[in-house]
Design an enzyme around this catalytic site. Structure first.
Site, short mmCIF file in Angstrom:
data_model
loop_
_atom_site.label_atom_id
_atom_site.label_comp_id
_atom_site.label_asym_id
_atom_site.label_seq_id
_atom_site.Cartn_x
_atom_site.Cartn_y
_atom_site.Cartn_z
N LYS A 232 0.80 -1.22 0.00
CA LYS A 232 0.00 0.00 0.00
C LYS A 232 0.84 1.28 0.00
CE LYS A 232 -4.52 -1.63 1.01
NZ LYS A 232 -5.53 -1.95 1.98
N ARG A 267 -4.28 -9.94 4.51
CA ARG A 267 -4.67 -9.91 3.09
C ARG A 267 -3.46 -9.44 2.28
NH1 ARG A 267 -6.57 -6.41 -0.75
NH2 ARG A 267 -8.29 -7.12 -2.06
N1 HH2 Z 1 -7.66 -3.34 0.41
C1 HH2 Z 1 -7.95 -3.32 -0.91
C2 HH2 Z 1 -9.11 -3.93 -1.40
N2 HH2 Z 1 -9.95 -4.58 -0.57
N3 HH2 Z 1 -10.55 -5.29 1.60
C3 HH2 Z 1 -10.30 -5.32 2.92
N4 HH2 Z 1 -11.13 -5.97 3.74
N5 HH2 Z 1 -9.18 -4.72 3.46
C4 HH2 Z 1 -8.29 -4.05 2.69
O1 HH2 Z 1 -7.31 -3.49 3.23
C5 HH2 Z 1 -8.52 -4.00 1.27
C6 HH2 Z 1 -9.69 -4.64 0.75
C7 HH2 Z 1 -7.02 -2.62 -1.84
O2 HH2 Z 1 -6.05 -3.50 -2.36
P1 HH2 Z 1 -6.14 -4.20 -3.79
O3 HH2 Z 1 -7.29 -5.14 -3.85
O4 HH2 Z 1 -4.84 -4.81 -4.12
O5 HH2 Z 1 -6.33 -2.99 -4.81
P2 HH2 Z 1 -7.57 -2.45 -5.63
O6 HH2 Z 1 -8.59 -1.98 -4.66
O7 HH2 Z 1 -6.96 -1.34 -6.47
O8 HH2 Z 1 -8.10 -3.58 -6.47
#
Ligand code: HH2
Length: 288
Positions: A232, A267
């Site tokens: 992040k 995660r």
């Molecule tokens: N972070 C992201 C997406 N979903 N869900 C939970 N519960 N907690 C988190 O910290 C979280 C989440 C963001 O990461 P990523 O899925 O890699 O990116 P994007 O939202 O751009 O798909």
């Protein structure tokens, strides 16, 4: 540093249960999106996504989080139809390939959750904590699905403009406590609920660091705590590293802290490497 031993009851997700008595569990991120902040476009083809999901399970993922909508800062919402088109073939493909670990679907929409649960998912990861779609609680209840309730200030489109708190830890803890009560009032049993302070969702680097430092306050809610620190932006800011894919060591440090502070679900994108970090943390805690 021995908080790791305080264990909540297992998280129930339909017919599956995720226990925490052997330390934190690893959730592998499977983004079926063209625009996710660190892996957008890599797994847009369902076959590539299924292959990557199976690889993460082989590498040590205890559950997979399949998402068809990026919630990165500035992202616009994706329609239910488009999310379903992205995630359903992947969830179905993973189950047809014999994947046995639980699958959550990363969505705020009841229609997407229902389609994903029919296709073989077990839980819903709702970054809006049941605030965006009034129908979602009923879907979760009907399928006896697991549910992650995450804190976010604002919306993905606006959340990083000027996040402000008087006391970020107290406010996030109070919010999550209230969302647990709201979910319970909507008929979702507590054993189905996990909470997440939402690292990077309407927070400055300082806010994120304080939430990690005072994780005990979130753990005091008595539900399993999920944390998403992987790659992040706050790590990029601390390290002066613009490329999310080069934030692995920063991710590893934050995960080691979280594991020792007693987070329950981590995660992450880099499952194999992070599984090693968790194994070493556990071995130290368990040494006699
Ligand atoms: N972070 C992201 C997406 N979903 N869900 C939970 N519960 N907690 C988190 O910290 C979280 C989440 C963001 O990461 P990523 O899925 O890699 O990116 P994007 O939202 O751009 O798909």
């Amino acid at each position: 540093m021995t908080h790791i031993r305080r264990v909540p009851e297992p998280l129930t997700m339909r017919d599956r249960r995720l226990a925490f008595d052997e330390g934190p569990r690893i959730m592998g991120v499977l983004n079926v999106t063209p625009d996710s902040f660190s892996d957008g476009g890599l797994y847009a083809d369902p076959r590539a996504a299924v292959e990557h999901g199976l690889r993460m399970a082989a590498d040590g993922a205890d559950l997979l989080d399949v998402g068809g909508e990026s919630t990165r800062p500035g992202a616009e919402p994706v329609s239910a139809g488009e999310q379903l088109r992205r995630v359903v073939p992947v969830i179905r493909g993973l189950r047809e390939a014999g994947l046995s670990v639980p699958i959550s679907v990363d969505t705020r929409l009841a229609e997407v959750a229902a389609g994903a649960l029919v296709a073989g998912a077990d839980a819903v990861n709702d970054v809006s904590a049941l605030r965006d779609d009034p129908e979602l609680a009923a879907v979760v209840r009907e399928y006896r699905a697991g549910l992650v309730l995450m804190h976010m200030q604002g919306t993905p489109a606006t959340m990083q403009r000027e996040p402000q708190y008087e006391d970020v830890v107290e406010e996030v803890a109070a919010f999550l406590g209230a969302r647990v009560e709201a979910a319970a009032a909507a008929g979702v049993g507590r054993e189905y609920l996990a909470v997440d302070p939402g690292i990077g969702f309407g927070k400055t680097t300082r806010h994120n660091l304080l939430l990690l430092k005072h994780l005990d306050r979130i753990k005091a809610l008595g539900r399993p705590v999920l944390l998403g620190v992987s790659r992040k932006r706050f790590l990029g800011e601390l390290l002066g590293e613009d490329c999310p894919g080069r934030r692995l060591f920063g991710t590893a440090a934050a995960v080691a802290w979280a594991a020792l502070a007693g987070a329950h679900i981590l995660r992450v994108h880099d499952v194999k490497e992070i599984a090693q970090v968790v194994m070493v943390c556990r071995a130290i805690v368990d040494a006699k």
